[in-house]
Design an enzyme around this catalytic site. Structure first.
Site, PDB file in Angstrom:
ATOM      1  N   GLN A 144       0.827  -1.224   0.000  1.00  0.00           N
ATOM      2  CA  GLN A 144       0.000   0.000   0.000  1.00  0.00           C
ATOM      3  C   GLN A 144       0.855   1.266   0.000  1.00  0.00           C
ATOM      4  O   GLN A 144       0.348   2.345  -0.323  1.00  0.00           O
ATOM      5  CB  GLN A 144      -0.943   0.016   1.216  1.00  0.00           C
ATOM      6  CG  GLN A 144      -2.012  -1.062   1.175  1.00  0.00           C
ATOM      7  CD  GLN A 144      -2.903  -1.027   2.384  1.00  0.00           C
ATOM      8  OE1 GLN A 144      -2.557  -1.551   3.430  1.00  0.00           O
ATOM      9  NE2 GLN A 144      -4.044  -0.360   2.286  1.00  0.00           N
ATOM     10  N   CYS A 195     -10.704  -0.262   3.608  1.00  0.00           N
ATOM     11  CA  CYS A 195      -9.293  -0.342   3.207  1.00  0.00           C
ATOM     12  C   CYS A 195      -8.815   1.061   2.877  1.00  0.00           C
ATOM     13  O   CYS A 195      -9.512   1.809   2.177  1.00  0.00           O
ATOM     14  CB  CYS A 195      -9.144  -1.248   1.987  1.00  0.00           C
ATOM     15  SG  CYS A 195      -7.435  -1.444   1.442  1.00  0.00           S
ATOM     16  N   HIS A 242      -6.797  -9.581   6.236  1.00  0.00           N
ATOM     17  CA  HIS A 242      -6.920  -8.508   5.231  1.00  0.00           C
ATOM     18  C   HIS A 242      -5.524  -8.052   4.788  1.00  0.00           C
ATOM     19  O   HIS A 242      -5.267  -7.884   3.581  1.00  0.00           O
ATOM     20  CB  HIS A 242      -7.729  -7.357   5.851  1.00  0.00           C
ATOM     21  CG  HIS A 242      -7.805  -6.097   5.049  1.00  0.00           C
ATOM     22  ND1 HIS A 242      -8.990  -5.608   4.537  1.00  0.00           N
ATOM     23  CD2 HIS A 242      -6.860  -5.192   4.675  1.00  0.00           C
ATOM     24  CE1 HIS A 242      -8.762  -4.480   3.894  1.00  0.00           C
ATOM     25  NE2 HIS A 242      -7.473  -4.197   3.959  1.00  0.00           N
TER      26      HIS A 242
HETATM   27  O1  GNR Z   1      -8.219   0.644   8.604  1.00  0.00           O
HETATM   28  C1  GNR Z   1      -8.673  -0.422   8.202  1.00  0.00           C
HETATM   29  N1  GNR Z   1      -9.805  -0.903   8.738  1.00  0.00           N
HETATM   30  C2  GNR Z   1     -10.260  -2.187   8.549  1.00  0.00           C
HETATM   31  C3  GNR Z   1     -11.547  -2.481   8.957  1.00  0.00           C
HETATM   32  C4  GNR Z   1     -12.041  -3.746   8.815  1.00  0.00           C
HETATM   33  C5  GNR Z   1     -11.271  -4.726   8.244  1.00  0.00           C
HETATM   34  C6  GNR Z   1      -9.990  -4.451   7.814  1.00  0.00           C
HETATM   35  C7  GNR Z   1      -9.481  -3.188   7.964  1.00  0.00           C
HETATM   36  S1  GNR Z   1      -7.873  -2.849   7.450  1.00  0.00           S
HETATM   37  C8  GNR Z   1      -7.986  -1.153   7.106  1.00  0.00           C
HETATM   38  C9  GNR Z   1      -6.616  -0.576   6.801  1.00  0.00           C
HETATM   39  C10 GNR Z   1      -6.094  -1.181   5.528  1.00  0.00           C
HETATM   40  O2  GNR Z   1      -6.451  -0.867   4.427  1.00  0.00           O
HETATM   41  N2  GNR Z   1      -5.230  -2.140   5.641  1.00  0.00           N
HETATM   42  O3  GNR Z   1      -4.749  -2.757   4.566  1.00  0.00           O
HETATM   43 NI    NI Z   2      -6.312  -2.657   3.096  1.00  0.00          NI
END
Ligand code: GNR
Ligand code: NI
Length: 180
Positions: free
Chosen positions: A51, A94, A136
């Site tokens: 990212q 995300c 994730h």
């Molecule tokens: O900030 C984030 N919140 C989130 C909420 C629910 C499930 C996964 C996440 S990860 C995300 C930050 C992000 O994009 N990580 O890759």
């Molecule tokens: Ni993400």
């Protein structure tokens, strides 16, 4: 420490399989620290190296609510060594798909093996938001976004909106590092 620009989808850098690191040396430790600062500022509960344009298997996660009691997890080369049979459905967001959310089904609890900040092999159990978030972030290392778990209709709707927002100048466009 430094705040790094976050890449917004669609972007080819978010679709790559990331490479394992040999060991957590000073360079990787610095990357982990910069990613953590970037994540806290965003704010987000996790961040994966791709990212910020680094195609290496490094993730950071902190799902603690209270800023005074931070619980950062810094992981290199994370691997799932066990997943529960039981699934959990959670709404995900995300930082690379800003202002879009969707339900994703994943194993409810996991055990993950990784190299920590000190290059020590560790194993941790996780459930709830922490398990969701680690999975994730590990998806990002395979070039997978949470929208890839949704229907093509929902995915394309979100990606089209992001393309539009970038064209309108409403979202940052992060350049690839110049090749020297
Ligand atoms: O900030 C984030 N919140 C989130 C909420 C629910 C499930 C996964 C996440 S990860 C995300 C930050 C992000 O994009 N990580 O890759
Ligand atoms: Ni993400």
């Amino acid at each position: 420490m430094a705040v790094l620009p976050i890449i917004i989808a669609p972007d080819p850098r978010l679709k790559q399989v990331c490479v394992p690191i040999d060991r957590v040396n000073d360079e990787i430790r610095r990357l982990m620290d910069d990613m953590l600062e970037t994540m806290y500022l965003a704010p987000g509960v996790g961040l994966a190296a791709p990212q910020v344009g680094i195609l290496k298997r490094v993730i950071v996660v902190d799902v603690s609510k209270d800023e005074g009691e931070r619980q950062p997890h810094l992981m290199a080369n994370p691997e799932l060594v066990w997943v529960a049979d039981e699934d959990a459905n959670a709404e995900e967001g995300c930082l690379s798909l800003p202002d879009h959310f969707g339900d994703v089904v994943r194993p409810a609890s996991i055990r993950v093996r990784y190299l920590d900040h000190e290059n020590e092999i560790r194993e941790s159990a996780a459930e709830g938001l922490l398990a969701t978030c680690i999975q994730h972030e590990m998806d990002h290392l395979e070039g997978i976004l949470f929208v890839d778990h949704m229907s093509a209709l929902k995915r394309n709707m979100i990606l089209r909106k992001l393309i539009k927002a970038k064209k309108a100048g409403d979202l940052p466009v992060v350049e690839s590092a110049a090749v020297s």
